[in-house]
Structures are given as C-alpha cells and as structure tokens.
Design a protein around this motif. Sequence first.
Motif, PDB file in Angstrom:
ATOM      1  N   GLY A 195       0.724  -1.179  -0.073  1.00 14.64           N
ATOM      2  CA  GLY A 195       0.137   0.072   0.046  1.00 14.64           C
ATOM      3  C   GLY A 195       0.913   1.318   0.061  1.00 14.64           C
ATOM      4  O   GLY A 195       0.228   2.189   0.527  1.00 14.64           O
ATOM      5  N   LEU A 196       2.138   1.258  -0.334  1.00 18.73           N
ATOM      6  CA  LEU A 196       2.794   2.288  -0.299  1.00 18.73           C
ATOM      7  C   LEU A 196       2.905   3.251  -1.730  1.00 18.73           C
ATOM      8  O   LEU A 196       3.638   4.101  -1.583  1.00 18.73           O
ATOM      9  CB  LEU A 196       4.423   1.745  -0.073  1.00 18.73           C
ATOM     10  CG  LEU A 196       4.505   1.372   1.263  1.00 18.73           C
ATOM     11  CD1 LEU A 196       6.011   0.874   1.353  1.00 18.73           C
ATOM     12  CD2 LEU A 196       4.429   2.341   2.183  1.00 18.73           C
ATOM     13  N   CYS A 197       2.005   2.683  -2.640  1.00 18.32           N
ATOM     14  CA  CYS A 197       2.025   3.615  -3.982  1.00 18.32           C
ATOM     15  C   CYS A 197       0.670   3.309  -4.563  1.00 18.32           C
ATOM     16  O   CYS A 197       0.088   2.276  -4.279  1.00 18.32           O
ATOM     17  CB  CYS A 197       3.296   3.201  -4.855  1.00 18.32           C
ATOM     18  SG  CYS A 197       3.562   1.676  -5.288  1.00 18.32           S
ATOM     19  N   SER A 198       0.348   4.043  -5.475  1.00 19.44           N
ATOM     20  CA  SER A 198      -0.987   3.796  -6.393  1.00 19.44           C
ATOM     21  C   SER A 198      -0.509   4.411  -7.778  1.00 19.44           C
ATOM     22  O   SER A 198       0.199   5.510  -7.649  1.00 19.44           O
ATOM     23  CB  SER A 198      -2.126   4.286  -5.682  1.00 19.44           C
ATOM     24  OG  SER A 198      -2.098   5.607  -5.511  1.00 19.44           O
ATOM     25  N   TYR A 199      -1.268   4.246  -8.765  1.00 19.35           N
ATOM     26  CA  TYR A 199      -1.272   5.050  -9.884  1.00 19.35           C
ATOM     27  C   TYR A 199      -1.579   6.371  -9.755  1.00 19.35           C
ATOM     28  O   TYR A 199      -0.850   7.436 -10.081  1.00 19.35           O
ATOM     29  CB  TYR A 199      -2.418   4.438 -11.005  1.00 19.35           C
ATOM     30  CG  TYR A 199      -2.389   5.357 -12.158  1.00 19.35           C
ATOM     31  CD1 TYR A 199      -1.535   5.451 -13.166  1.00 19.35           C
ATOM     32  CD2 TYR A 199      -3.567   6.091 -12.548  1.00 19.35           C
ATOM     33  CE1 TYR A 199      -1.508   6.420 -14.085  1.00 19.35           C
ATOM     34  CE2 TYR A 199      -3.657   6.892 -13.413  1.00 19.35           C
ATOM     35  CZ  TYR A 199      -2.574   6.932 -14.335  1.00 19.35           C
ATOM     36  OH  TYR A 199      -2.948   7.950 -15.433  1.00 19.35           O
ATOM     37  N   GLU A 200      -2.709   6.786  -8.819  1.00 16.04           N
ATOM     38  CA  GLU A 200      -3.327   8.157  -8.504  1.00 16.04           C
ATOM     39  C   GLU A 200      -2.110   8.921  -7.956  1.00 16.04           C
ATOM     40  O   GLU A 200      -1.819  10.053  -8.289  1.00 16.04           O
ATOM     41  CB  GLU A 200      -4.470   8.046  -7.877  1.00 16.04           C
ATOM     42  CG  GLU A 200      -5.569   7.374  -8.533  1.00 16.04           C
ATOM     43  CD  GLU A 200      -5.630   6.073  -8.570  1.00 16.04           C
ATOM     44  OE1 GLU A 200      -6.335   5.343  -9.530  1.00 16.04           O
ATOM     45  OE2 GLU A 200      -4.942   5.276  -7.620  1.00 16.04           O
ATOM     46  N   GLU A 201      -1.394   8.285  -7.037  1.00 11.66           N
ATOM     47  CA  GLU A 201      -0.385   9.011  -6.157  1.00 11.66           C
ATOM     48  C   GLU A 201       0.947   9.268  -7.456  1.00 11.66           C
ATOM     49  O   GLU A 201       1.357  10.238  -7.230  1.00 11.66           O
ATOM     50  CB  GLU A 201       0.340   8.119  -5.323  1.00 11.66           C
ATOM     51  CG  GLU A 201       1.273   8.890  -4.266  1.00 11.66           C
ATOM     52  CD  GLU A 201       1.881   8.134  -3.120  1.00 11.66           C
ATOM     53  OE1 GLU A 201       2.555   8.598  -2.510  1.00 11.66           O
ATOM     54  OE2 GLU A 201       1.314   6.892  -2.902  1.00 11.66           O
ATOM     55  N   TRP A 202       1.277   8.214  -7.946  1.00  9.38           N
ATOM     56  CA  TRP A 202       2.030   8.504  -8.944  1.00  9.38           C
ATOM     57  C   TRP A 202       1.818   9.546 -10.180  1.00  9.38           C
ATOM     58  O   TRP A 202       2.845  10.454 -10.311  1.00  9.38           O
ATOM     59  CB  TRP A 202       2.456   7.152 -10.080  1.00  9.38           C
ATOM     60  CG  TRP A 202       3.514   7.480 -11.017  1.00  9.38           C
ATOM     61  CD1 TRP A 202       4.859   7.368 -10.764  1.00  9.38           C
ATOM     62  CD2 TRP A 202       3.612   7.928 -12.237  1.00  9.38           C
ATOM     63  NE1 TRP A 202       5.672   7.669 -11.672  1.00  9.38           N
ATOM     64  CE2 TRP A 202       4.835   8.013 -12.656  1.00  9.38           C
ATOM     65  CE3 TRP A 202       2.363   8.309 -12.893  1.00  9.38           C
ATOM     66  CZ2 TRP A 202       5.203   8.581 -13.982  1.00  9.38           C
ATOM     67  CZ3 TRP A 202       3.041   8.829 -14.098  1.00  9.38           C
ATOM     68  CH2 TRP A 202       4.045   8.869 -14.707  1.00  9.38           C
ATOM     69  N   LEU A 203       0.707   9.572 -10.530  1.00 14.82           N
ATOM     70  CA  LEU A 203       0.143  10.636 -11.584  1.00 14.82           C
ATOM     71  C   LEU A 203       0.341  12.052 -10.834  1.00 14.82           C
ATOM     72  O   LEU A 203       0.571  13.157 -11.499  1.00 14.82           O
ATOM     73  CB  LEU A 203      -0.926  10.404 -12.024  1.00 14.82           C
ATOM     74  CG  LEU A 203      -1.671  11.476 -13.260  1.00 14.82           C
ATOM     75  CD1 LEU A 203      -0.614  11.329 -14.397  1.00 14.82           C
ATOM     76  CD2 LEU A 203      -2.956  10.789 -13.540  1.00 14.82           C
TER      77      LEU A 203
END
Length: 160
Positions: A122-130
């Motif tokens: 849970g340390l990353c997501s597509y939304e957070e990357w974008l």
Amino acid sequence: MKKFRVHHILCTVLYRGEGYSGTFCVNMTQKVRELKADPEEPLMLVTDPDMICARCPNRTPDDTCVDDKNHVKSKDLELLELFGLKENQLYSYRELLQCAEKKLDKENFLKSCGRCRWYQQGLCSYEEWLENARKILNFLKRSFQNIDHNVSPAELYALV
C-alpha cells in the motif's frame, strides 16, 4: 554516464525513503535527490541494473533479480515499449517523466507494479504516481519559465 532503469521512472516519483535495506535507502535517497536537482542531466535508459540497483540486496552476481526469474527486466521491456523509448539512448529525467505522464494509465501501472512488494504493502498507487509526476513537471516548468529564480535541490526534493 549514469544508467537509469526504465521502471525507475515510476519508483523515483513514488519513493518515500523506504526500501529493501538501509544501504539501499541511502543510495536511493541520494539518486532521487540528484535526479530532481538536475532533471536535464543525460541518463542512459537501460533494462539492466542501474545506479539505483547498485545497492539492492536482491541483485545477484549475474545482474538478475533473486525473485521470480528476473521479472524486473521483463517489466522494463514492457514499459520501454509502452513509452515508445529506446534502450541505451540518452534522455533527461524531465523527458522521461513527460513521456510516462502522457502514456501511462492505471491498467499499465497495475500491470507493471501490481506484483511489487511496495505496491502490495500500500505504499504507492497510480493516482499518487500521476499526482506526484505532475507536481514535479509543473514545478520544473515554472522554474524554467522564470530563469532568475534559483531553485535549490532541497526545494525540488521536497515536492514529493
């Protein structure tokens, strides 16, 4: 010439100071700071171990990954094709982020990162990357539009 692995286009934007080991984290933190401090520096894009992998405890003597039959190289090759980039070519970090921001979608992010332990924790997501990629790119755009404004590496690193 610094080598930069394709999937690290994603990792460096999401990096939070956590990693496989203390030695790895020290190296990764330094490399992320360097990339953000000099986003125009030429990087040789590769699908083999790079400057970030140098301290990875999962790297084997034959430059593969200890887990899952070198799946990381497969991930790099898939992203290379998706982004329309060429291996062993020179790109700036800014150019790589711009390309990824235009071409990466949630489906391909999940395909690339879904098996990664950091995603699974849970340390990353597509939304957070974008969101983070756009923050970095917008900051760079503003900085280059205002040549008289000196941006310190600390200011740029603090973005994400």
